[in-house]
Scaffold this active site. Structure first.
Site, PDB file in Angstrom:
ATOM      1  N   SER A   1      56.889   9.803  25.734  1.00 43.96           N
ATOM      2  CA  SER A   1      55.444   9.872  25.981  1.00 43.96           C
ATOM      3  C   SER A   1      55.121   9.077  27.240  1.00 43.96           C
ATOM      4  O   SER A   1      55.686   9.364  28.293  1.00 43.96           O
ATOM      5  CB  SER A   1      54.671   9.356  24.760  1.00 43.96           C
ATOM      6  N   THR A   2      54.282   8.057  27.153  1.00 45.17           N
ATOM      7  CA  THR A   2      53.855   7.310  28.328  1.00 45.17           C
ATOM      8  C   THR A   2      55.047   6.757  29.096  1.00 45.17           C
ATOM      9  O   THR A   2      55.883   6.059  28.541  1.00 45.17           O
ATOM     10  CB  THR A   2      52.936   6.147  27.914  1.00 45.17           C
TER      11      THR A   2
ATOM     12  N   HIS B   1      54.956  14.234  25.596  1.00 44.46           N
ATOM     13  CA  HIS B   1      53.512  14.390  25.470  1.00 44.46           C
ATOM     14  C   HIS B   1      52.923  14.678  26.844  1.00 44.46           C
ATOM     15  O   HIS B   1      52.973  13.842  27.741  1.00 44.46           O
ATOM     16  CB  HIS B   1      52.870  13.126  24.897  1.00 44.46           C
TER      17      HIS B   1
ATOM     18  N   MET C   1      53.753   5.379  24.050  1.00 38.64           N
ATOM     19  CA  MET C   1      52.867   4.647  23.153  1.00 38.64           C
ATOM     20  C   MET C   1      52.797   5.350  21.807  1.00 38.64           C
ATOM     21  O   MET C   1      53.042   6.556  21.690  1.00 38.64           O
ATOM     22  CB  MET C   1      51.474   4.513  23.751  1.00 38.64           C
TER      23      MET C   1
ATOM     24  N   ASP D   1      54.774   8.418  17.266  1.00 35.44           N
ATOM     25  CA  ASP D   1      55.284   9.777  17.128  1.00 35.44           C
ATOM     26  C   ASP D   1      56.796   9.786  17.334  1.00 35.44           C
ATOM     27  O   ASP D   1      57.296   9.247  18.325  1.00 35.44           O
ATOM     28  CB  ASP D   1      54.615  10.701  18.145  1.00 35.44           C
TER      29      ASP D   1
END
Length: 359
Positions: free
Chosen positions: A172-173, A198, A291, A294
């Site tokens: 993600s991030t 993401h 972050m 998930d």
């Protein structure tokens, strides 16, 4: 709060500046300390307010947002969230922004901006919190890695004999750049790699194309029903969950637009759980910077199904949230720095291959 996150909003639209300021100031743990209509004004605002996070538009008068970002990350590294409308052109610019050091991006709706931005209020707030805790480093002049004989891992054959082996990845991030660093070393005959990152719709195709130009393996945006092949990496499209499935003797990709999981679609948990059910011990799990949580429970299911799992270590993560949660759930076998991740994954698969060969 005693020390709320200080945010500067840079956007040439007064409406966007006001909407973002309203959303940010609703939260007790953050506040807008300055706004600017272009990067020239922003320089003075940033100098005077010393923000923890900056939100930055891409297309602005007097100086392009990317030019400003490049200067900012070289001279005063600060966590930056890019503001981008969902168009093909802006998605390319957003990918460039990640290369230059932006932490993440926020999708600006093209129509009904006020209602659209308000619909993203929770996401905007969460991304500001994640950015405030992100590790941001000054950018080097050389952005894209250069492929050389030393940067590519040795051929996977004959060490890894089975085409059943799969590498299943979630991020993600900070994941756009982490995935680049992870994928570049893989040789062209490596096991297939399935990736959920993401990312908004329309960004994933540009992302896959960018990686494809850097890697020896073939990188594409995943297509429903296509066969999973060695030497290929498949990026989940931003509009759909991606699952691993079977069709006869072959692995195939399944896409669906089911409800978000952990507020995400695509969701890492959805991919990991499908790998646990379909591939079992033939899968290797990898969870990278990001972050939230998930992927944590899905990785545990993968381990329970016989997979061997890796998590990126805290020091090399932009945000340690997802790997930290996966470790806490007990689904991780090894914690590895990003610059060693591909090597460790391939070493594990080679050892597994040798064991299979002896049997």
């Amino acid at each position: 709060m005693a020390n709320p996150i200080k945010v500067v909003v840079v956007d040439d639209s007064a409406l966007i500046r006001n909407l973002l300021s309203e959303i940010i100031n609703r939260n007790r743990d953050m506040r807008v300390v300055g706004v600017a209509q272009d990067p020239i004004v922003a320089r003075e605002v940033i100098r005077n307010t010393n923000p923890d996070v900056i939100t930055l538009d891409i297309e602005m008068p007097r100086m392009d947002g990317l030019d400003f970002l490049e200067k900012l990350m070289r001279l005063r590294p600060t966590p930056v969230l890019m503001i981008s409308t969902l168009t093909e052109r802006s998605s390319e610019a957003a990918m460039r922004a990640m290369e230059l050091g932006a932490v993440d991006y926020i999708a600006k709706p093209k129509l009904d901006i006020e209602r659209g931005i308000q619909g993203y209020a929770d996401e905007i707030s969460d991304k500001i919190r994640a950015a405030a805790g992100a590790r941001v480093r000054a950018r080097k002049q050389e952005i894209a890695p250069r492929l050389s004989a030393d940067s590519i891992l040795p051929s996977a054959r004959p060490k890894i004999l089975s085409t059943e082996k799969l590498i299943i990845v979630g991020a993600s991030t900070g994941g756009t750049e982490a995935l680049r660093d992870f994928l570049v070393p893989f040789p062209p005959d490596s096991p297939a790699i399935l990736i959920t990152q993401h990312m908004p719709e329309m960004f994933t195709k540009s992302f896959a194309n960018r990686l494809d130009g850097l890697c020896k393996i073939k990188v594409t945006e995943a297509v429903h029903g296509e066969r999973v092949m060695p030497g290929h990496a498949y990026i989940a499209p931003g509009h759909s969950h991606m699952l691993l499935a079977r069709s006869g003797a072959n692995y195939v990709i399944e896409l669906n637009q089911g409800p978000p999981v952990n507020r995400h679609r695509p969701s890492v948990d959805v991919l990991f759980r499908s790998a646990a059910n379909v591939a079992g011990a033939n899968a290797v799990g990898v969870i990278l910077t990001g972050m939230g949580k998930d992927g944590a429970l899905g990785m545990l299911e993968m381990k329970q199904g016989g997979a061997y799992n890796f998590a990126q270590d805290e020091a090399s993560c932009v945000v340690f949230g997802m790997p930290k949660e996966a470790i806490a759930q007990g689904g991780v076998d090894e914690i590895v720095p990003l610059n060693k991740m591909a090597e460790r994954v391939m070493a594990w698969l080679a050892r597994f291959g040798r064991q299979t060969n002896r049997v």
